[in-house]
Structures are given as C-alpha cells and as structure tokens.
Write an enzyme that holds these catalytic residues in place. Sequence first.
Site, PDB file in Angstrom:
ATOM      1  N   TRP A 221       0.824  -1.209   0.000  1.00  0.00           N
ATOM      2  CA  TRP A 221       0.000   0.000   0.000  1.00  0.00           C
ATOM      3  C   TRP A 221       0.855   1.254   0.000  1.00  0.00           C
ATOM      4  O   TRP A 221       0.364   2.357  -0.242  1.00  0.00           O
ATOM      5  CB  TRP A 221      -0.961   0.001   1.191  1.00  0.00           C
ATOM      6  N   ASP A 222       2.158   1.074   0.219  1.00  0.00           N
ATOM      7  CA  ASP A 222       3.102   2.195   0.191  1.00  0.00           C
ATOM      8  C   ASP A 222       2.996   2.989  -1.113  1.00  0.00           C
ATOM      9  O   ASP A 222       3.179   4.205  -1.132  1.00  0.00           O
ATOM     10  CB  ASP A 222       4.543   1.698   0.304  1.00  0.00           C
TER      11      ASP A 222
ATOM     12  N   GLU B 287       1.270  -1.660  13.301  1.00  0.00           N
ATOM     13  CA  GLU B 287       1.366  -3.121  13.340  1.00  0.00           C
ATOM     14  C   GLU B 287       1.810  -3.646  14.708  1.00  0.00           C
ATOM     15  O   GLU B 287       1.959  -4.853  14.874  1.00  0.00           O
ATOM     16  CB  GLU B 287       2.304  -3.602  12.239  1.00  0.00           C
TER      17      GLU B 287
ATOM     18  N   LYS C  53       4.036   1.844  16.320  1.00  0.00           N
ATOM     19  CA  LYS C  53       5.084   1.659  15.320  1.00  0.00           C
ATOM     20  C   LYS C  53       5.136   2.828  14.341  1.00  0.00           C
ATOM     21  O   LYS C  53       6.209   3.262  13.927  1.00  0.00           O
ATOM     22  CB  LYS C  53       4.840   0.350  14.566  1.00  0.00           C
ATOM     23  N   GLN C  54       3.982   3.308  13.925  1.00  0.00           N
ATOM     24  CA  GLN C  54       3.927   4.373  12.912  1.00  0.00           C
ATOM     25  C   GLN C  54       2.606   5.111  13.037  1.00  0.00           C
ATOM     26  O   GLN C  54       1.736   4.736  13.818  1.00  0.00           O
ATOM     27  CB  GLN C  54       4.056   3.784  11.518  1.00  0.00           C
TER      28      GLN C  54
END
Length: 768
Positions: free
Chosen positions: A357-358, A488, A600-601
Amino acid sequence: MKQYLKLDEWSIIEEGFDPENHEVSESVFSIGNGHMGQRANFEEDYTGKTLQGSYMAGVYYPDKTRVGWWKNGYPEYFAKVLNSTNWIGLNIAIEGENLDLAKLPVRDFVRTLNMKEGYLERTFIATLSGGKEVKIQAKRFVSIVDKEVGAIRYSITPLNFNGELKVTSYLDADVKNKDANYDEKFWDEVSKEVTTNHASVTVVTKKTEYVLCSTMKTELVHDGLKVAFNPVVSEKEKYVAHTFAHGLVEKKETVIYKYAANVTSRDHEASSLAKIAMDRLQGALVKGFETLLSEQADAWAEKWKESDIVIEGDVAAQQGIRFNIFQLNQTYTGEDDRLNIGPKGFTGEKYGGSTYWDTEAYCLPFYLSTADPKISRNLLIYRYKHLEKAIENAEKLGFTDGAALYPMVTMNGEESHNEWEITFEEIHRNGAIAYGIYNYVNYTADKDYLAEYGLDVLVAISRFWAQRVNYVSSKNQYMMLGVTGPNEYENNVNNNWYTNRIAAWTLEYTLSVMDYIKETDKARFDELESKLKISSEETSKWVDIIGKMYYPFDEEMGIYLQQDGFLDKELIRVDELDPKHLPLNQNWSWDRILRSCFIKQADVLQGLYFLNDEFDMETKKKNFDFYEPMTVHESSLSPCVHSILACELGYKEKAYEMYLRTARLDLDNYNNDTEDGCHTTSMAGTWMSVVQGFGGFKVKNDQLILNPFIPGEWSSFSFKIVFRGALLNIKVSADEITITNETKVSTPVIIHGTKHTVNGSASLTIQY
C-alpha cells in the site's frame, strides 16, 4: 544509529573499509535503472559477510509459504524478488594471490555513489604478501539510456612491483535468495555459450518460467593501449567464464572493461533473447565505456531538472533528500504499467513482492509532482489490471458479489503475504487504493480516468467495506472487528479508528464519483451501472453505513482512540524508556509489544494526514500531542507523516527532527536494518516532508496552495512542482518565497491564504 558516511551534497562517500558496515553499504550504494539493479557488491571476490544481489524488475518466484500451521485463505506462496545472474564478477589474482578485501590489509579505501551522474566508484590500496601494494579503481553503472546494459571500468596499478595478473571474468547464475523459505535455488539452466569473443548464460525460473539471458564481453587496456588476448574459456552449471593473464608494470595502469546485457522474456520473446542480448552488448561495445558514461550523466541531468530539491545551509539534510530522490528515480521510471515500486527497490530481498500500500499512500505524490501524469496513471492502471485478482482474493475469504480486497503484498495481483495478522486483518490497504485514485484525479484533473478505470475499482472496494462491517442493532452503529491498523504493534483489534474512517470515506468518495459520471456522461454511467450491477439498494446501504459508522472517541481528551480499549493500556512516553530497549522489535517479545501502548507508525495521525481538510487545527493538535510521544517510529513510513503534521502545527523542532530521521533513515541506519536493503517506498515520504511539510503544498478545489516555513537550520530551500502543464521552481527563504515558472502556462497559486498568479516564463516574489 551509526554515522559513518561522509556528508556531501551530491555524493554518498564511505572513507575507510570496515567489514561491519559492508552489508549496509551494499544496500546504500546500490544502483538501478528501473529495469534492473545491483547491490554494491565488490566485483572481485569477497569472502567476508555479504549479500550478493542482482535483480531484474518484475521477475519473481512463488516460494511456497512456510508457516507453523495452515489457515483457510492463506496464500500458497510468498512472492520473492529474485536474486539473478551475477554479471559483475571478476576474480583477480596478482602474483598468484587472490584479491580479497576480507583477507588483505587495505588502506585509502573510498566508496562513492555519485548521485549527480549516476555511477558507483571505489578506490583502495591493498597490500599483498611481501609488501606488494596495488591500487584499484573500480567504476560501474547500469545505463538509464540503454536499460538492459551494465558497464564496469576496473583499473589495476601496481605501486612498487612488476608481476603477473590473472583475471577470470564470469557470469554466475547459480545463485539463490537469502530469504528462500526452503533454501531452494529458483533458477534452472536453459543454455550457455562461451567463445573466446563473448560468453552468455540463459536461465529460467521454476514455476513462473521467466527467462533471463545474460551476456558479457571483457576488454583489456594497458597504459592507454588496447591489448588483444585469447582467453581460456570455462563453463559449469549456470556459469560461464573467460580467464586471461597479463603482465603488470610498476606504476602503469591496466584497465579491465566489462560490458554486460541482461534481457528477459518479460520484454521479448524467449526464443529471441540470445540475439537481442548480443545486439544490446554490441551496441554498448560500439559506444564504449566513456560514451555510455557521458550519456548516463546527461540523462541524470534531465531527471534532476524536474525532481531536485536544493537545501542551503544544511549538508546532512541536502544529502539525505537527494539520496532519497536518487533511489526513487533508480527504482521506477513509469514506462511499464506492469511494474510497481517494491519496498526495497533494487537494494535487497526483504519483504518480497513488488508493491504494498506504500505505492498509493507514499509514492504516488512524488511521481504526481515530478513527472509526466501518465507515470502516475500507470501506477493506478496497475491496480485496475489486478482488479479480478483482488476480487479472487476477497472470495477466498468469503466475500461475494464482486467485493475486492487488494493484496498486502503482490507481484501479479494475487495475495502473497502469509502473516495472518497482516494478510487477513490489515485491510486498510484497500482504502489507500481508493485514496490514490482520489489523489490522482484531484491533482491532475484527469476526471476521464474515473469513468474509464476508476469507478470499477472503487465499487469493488466499497463492496468489500460494506460486507466487512457489522451492524450492532443495540447501538444502531456499524463496527469493524478483528483488524490491524497501520500500527502493526497492535493486532486483531476492534474498531481501529483509521480503518473505520477510511472505509466510510471510500464509500463517500465512490458515491460522489458515481454522481459525477451520471451528471457529465449519462450514457457511460448507464453502461457502468449495468456492467457493475449497481443497485439503489446497494448504494442506500452504503449511505446507511456512512451515517452510522462507529468511531472510538474520548470526550474528555478530545481525541480519536486508535481502537477500542486503547486507554486501558499503561500510557508511557517513549522518552521515559531506557534507550537500551530500542528498537523494540529487536529487544522485546512480540507479546510485550502488543500489550504496550507504543506505536510503530502513524495510525490515527495517518487519517489526519490523508483527510486533512476534514479536521480543524485543534483536533490535529490534540491527537498529535497525545500519540506522537508514544510513537517509536520503527516503521520507515512513520517519520514523514509526523514531520508533515508537525509543520502544519508549527512544531518546528519536531518537524525538523522527523525530517532528518526520514531523510537519513538508511544513511544513518536508524532502525538497524539497512543491511536488508534500503526503505525505498519511504523515500517518497522524505520528498513529501519537504514539499508538503516545509513547503505547505497541497491541491484543493483545483487550486495550488503553499503555506511554507523554513527550518532554522536552513538558509533556504527550493523544490519543483509539475502541475497541469506548468513546471514551477519554488524557493523559500526566511523572509520571502519566489516562484519561477519554467513554462509558458500561467498558474494561479494561493500563498498563505492570498491568491496570486505566476505568469508563464516569469517569476513571482512574495515577502512575508
């Protein structure tokens, strides 16, 4: 984080050879041209720790999934980007002693990636037995003009002796992937040919039957004069070689030129590969190394004209952004709509697959603003062509009626990721595909794309969301259970805010696209309505979901909750942790990570970034202030989103900190994982940090908007934007912004809320 690379505006430079850094350098100094790529392995033998890597775009192997137990819906394979024929190989023996930097004393070692002109260079002096010193200078590149050609200039100069040189120049296709699940080799030999004039080897992948033909020619020049030689030929399984000897003379340079061509059945008929490879090789030989190199420099100059970002006053920041742009331009050119942008590009094997999906979430903005619109269109057409596979992926999980789930990892549209919490639960990826369509149309105004390709994809994704939610009658709301959001470090949660919001937004956008097509081309809409079997009952259900979607929210703090129960965790800031615990994914058990509050992000903040105009500044500030301190940024995709939002909020120090982290993620090996390959797709996020963050650039209601500010560490910065036929060079300093229109297309622009027009072939300067 270990900084060992020298700061330079246009080059990546490693001074001194440390074997501990070598695999990281092999990633960082990689070269590519969109068709093929090569890690920065040494041409000569190296018996130390190394990851040999040569890669061909789109060539893959379906490596059988390896899991502890099977679950219905699991992909049968994990797609591997293949390590392919090693074409750079040169075995160098001097006075009977093998040149091997793992075994010989080395001084004056310098490895340089010249990003301005697109080549890799290395120099060093090695000491052989008896104190004999030899100077080596090696330069190589893969051509972006002749995309199937690579060339090497390898120079040997004895500094204090005369002696004999023995060279074996070879092609070795007997390679395997480091990440092979069952230690299997993925190539079978088809044929090989070795004459005294050239050598070639042809191999085919198991199962997928991609054929690769590699051919080579080696030339020798001594003290400026070409030397004829009659090599000894040799061959073994998937391997061909030329061996020849030559007398070395003290302080006289001997140069080995090696040319190679790599052609695949993706681009040509398999039966014609040998002839085409020879044609490409002969073309390279006619041009010669210096002409090929000159063409390479000219071609890179053209790329930099449209995509360069200039930062004055901060060499670390300047080097970082150019490195990221360089790797993006090496990885994807947009010429082939069968290709996409892998998370490691041509720099390593980790993660497999060609796209995540990046691409839509992070890479698309870079290509929208720095290249012809057809390149971004091709990225979307890639997904359109995989729509049937996306529908099949959803059917395997029990979805019906044309619902589509795009894969987390893929080469051909089929899901090939085999971690259950990702494959089955990280479904927000579907929303990124829809957002990519919106972003493209909003930027380019190419609304024809919607009726031609876009609505098919949007309807299929919307059908997935409509089936994936469940209605809770007691609350009169729709919920989404058992998902993994962008963070994640949380698996199998209920009502991830971002996933719920991007799902409802997709339904909203799909309905608006349907209305647009119906209003502008009723005949085409009727055709699509019939083809896609769209009913009023279905769209009414979508409207109901939009109106009744549940979003976890804390009234007291005024923040969206990452998911249900997030506030039940022990809330700890990252700066309260002992640094020895970081990175968490290398020091904590997975159980401990999942129970922690650490992120994580960007997750909630990912939604605030994507759907930015839906939220007021106070909402953005409250959520940023709550979530960023708990974010460990152990995803390469994290720092850029935080940098952009910090810019908008006026958090200048945080914006700069996050920018430097994303810009130098691989150069400084922040997450201690660059040896596996560079984080190519996050590099587009670095570009976003400058342009959308510090530049404040966005497109809204067909208007180009700029709200720039400059970090205190910079004296100025400038970037270029391709926008609807215009090429704008935007330079920002502490007290003014200057926009130079390099085309004849006049362009309106809103700067800090005031509308201006930049006339064709003119400049506009605004003081503030």
